[in-house]
Scaffold this motif. Structure first.
Motif, PDB file in Angstrom:
ATOM      1  N   LYS A  97      -7.374  -2.245   1.844  1.00 51.69           N
ATOM      2  CA  LYS A  97      -7.801  -2.189   0.465  1.00 51.69           C
ATOM      3  C   LYS A  97      -7.070  -1.216  -0.376  1.00 51.69           C
ATOM      4  CE  LYS A  97     -12.238  -3.677   1.798  1.00 51.69           C
ATOM      5  NZ  LYS A  97     -13.694  -3.516   1.891  1.00 51.69           N
ATOM      6  N   LYS A  98      -6.486   0.134   0.076  1.00 47.72           N
ATOM      7  CA  LYS A  98      -5.911   1.136  -0.755  1.00 47.72           C
ATOM      8  C   LYS A  98      -4.380   0.258  -1.378  1.00 47.72           C
ATOM      9  CE  LYS A  98      -7.782   5.488   0.681  1.00 47.72           C
ATOM     10  NZ  LYS A  98      -7.828   6.510   1.276  1.00 47.72           N
ATOM     11  N   TYR A  99      -3.934  -0.366  -0.021  1.00 45.97           N
ATOM     12  CA  TYR A  99      -2.603  -0.991  -0.329  1.00 45.97           C
ATOM     13  C   TYR A  99      -2.688  -1.863  -1.657  1.00 45.97           C
ATOM     14  CZ  TYR A  99       0.209   0.944   3.573  1.00 45.97           C
ATOM     15  OH  TYR A  99       0.942   1.788   4.371  1.00 45.97           O
ATOM     16  N   ILE A 100      -3.845  -2.882  -1.475  1.00 48.55           N
ATOM     17  CA  ILE A 100      -4.010  -3.822  -2.430  1.00 48.55           C
ATOM     18  C   ILE A 100      -4.231  -3.177  -3.828  1.00 48.55           C
ATOM     19  CG2 ILE A 100      -5.594  -5.747  -3.158  1.00 48.55           C
ATOM     20  CD1 ILE A 100      -5.888  -6.150  -0.141  1.00 48.55           C
ATOM     21  N   ALA A 101      -5.113  -1.890  -3.931  1.00 48.58           N
ATOM     22  CA  ALA A 101      -5.479  -1.254  -4.984  1.00 48.58           C
ATOM     23  C   ALA A 101      -4.147  -0.628  -5.705  1.00 48.58           C
ATOM     24  CB  ALA A 101      -6.371  -0.182  -4.650  1.00 48.58           C
ATOM     25  N   CYS A 102      -3.263  -0.606  -4.995  1.00 50.90           N
ATOM     26  CA  CYS A 102      -1.870   0.181  -5.579  1.00 50.90           C
ATOM     27  C   CYS A 102      -1.220  -0.929  -6.487  1.00 50.90           C
ATOM     28  CB  CYS A 102      -0.859   0.626  -4.506  1.00 50.90           C
ATOM     29  SG  CYS A 102      -1.515   2.236  -3.458  1.00 50.90           S
ATOM     30  N   ALA A 103      -1.211  -2.166  -5.665  1.00 53.73           N
ATOM     31  CA  ALA A 103      -0.446  -3.286  -6.469  1.00 53.73           C
ATOM     32  C   ALA A 103      -1.111  -3.566  -7.612  1.00 53.73           C
ATOM     33  CB  ALA A 103      -0.520  -4.529  -5.400  1.00 53.73           C
ATOM     34  N   LEU A 104      -2.780  -3.492  -7.756  1.00 52.07           N
ATOM     35  CA  LEU A 104      -3.527  -3.724  -8.742  1.00 52.07           C
ATOM     36  C   LEU A 104      -3.298  -2.807  -9.855  1.00 52.07           C
ATOM     37  CD1 LEU A 104      -5.636  -5.400 -10.284  1.00 52.07           C
ATOM     38  CD2 LEU A 104      -7.287  -4.306  -9.075  1.00 52.07           C
ATOM     39  N   SER A 105      -3.279  -1.500  -9.420  1.00 52.42           N
ATOM     40  CA  SER A 105      -3.002  -0.168 -10.348  1.00 52.42           C
ATOM     41  C   SER A 105      -1.809  -0.560 -11.139  1.00 52.42           C
ATOM     42  CB  SER A 105      -2.889   1.016  -9.313  1.00 52.42           C
ATOM     43  OG  SER A 105      -3.995   1.114  -8.826  1.00 52.42           O
TER      44      SER A 105
END
Length: 88
Positions: free
Chosen positions: A47-55
């Protein structure tokens, strides 16, 4: 998120990721989550990886008053676990 608390901002972005996964909208988010899990990455880290892309998208929207670039977001999701800024 307007109070400038980085921890709260991070939690909010992770909540958005959770919502995207649970709603399967966009579907590529859940697909990416499942792919990262199959690579042996923990639920939280996936989820943190995906959050990075979203960020990346949130930063661009806030800084440049742009709309979310879904093509870039989807490309960054497909490239995970490589981070969007690894090539810079």
């Amino acid at each position: 998120m307007t109070d400038g608390d980085p921890k709260k901002a991070g939690e909010t972005i992770l909540e958005v990721v959770d919502n995207q996964i649970n709603a399967n909208d966009p579907p590529l988010v859940k697909e990416t989550f499942n792919r990262l899990r199959k690579l042996g990455i923990s639920r939280r880290e996936s989820k943190k990886y995906i959050a990075c892309a979203l960020s990346v998208e949130i930063f661009d929207v806030v800084k440049n008053s742009n709309e979310i670039d879904y093509d870039r977001y989807f490309t960054n999701l497909q490239n995970l676990p490589e981070m969007p800024w690894d090539d810079e």
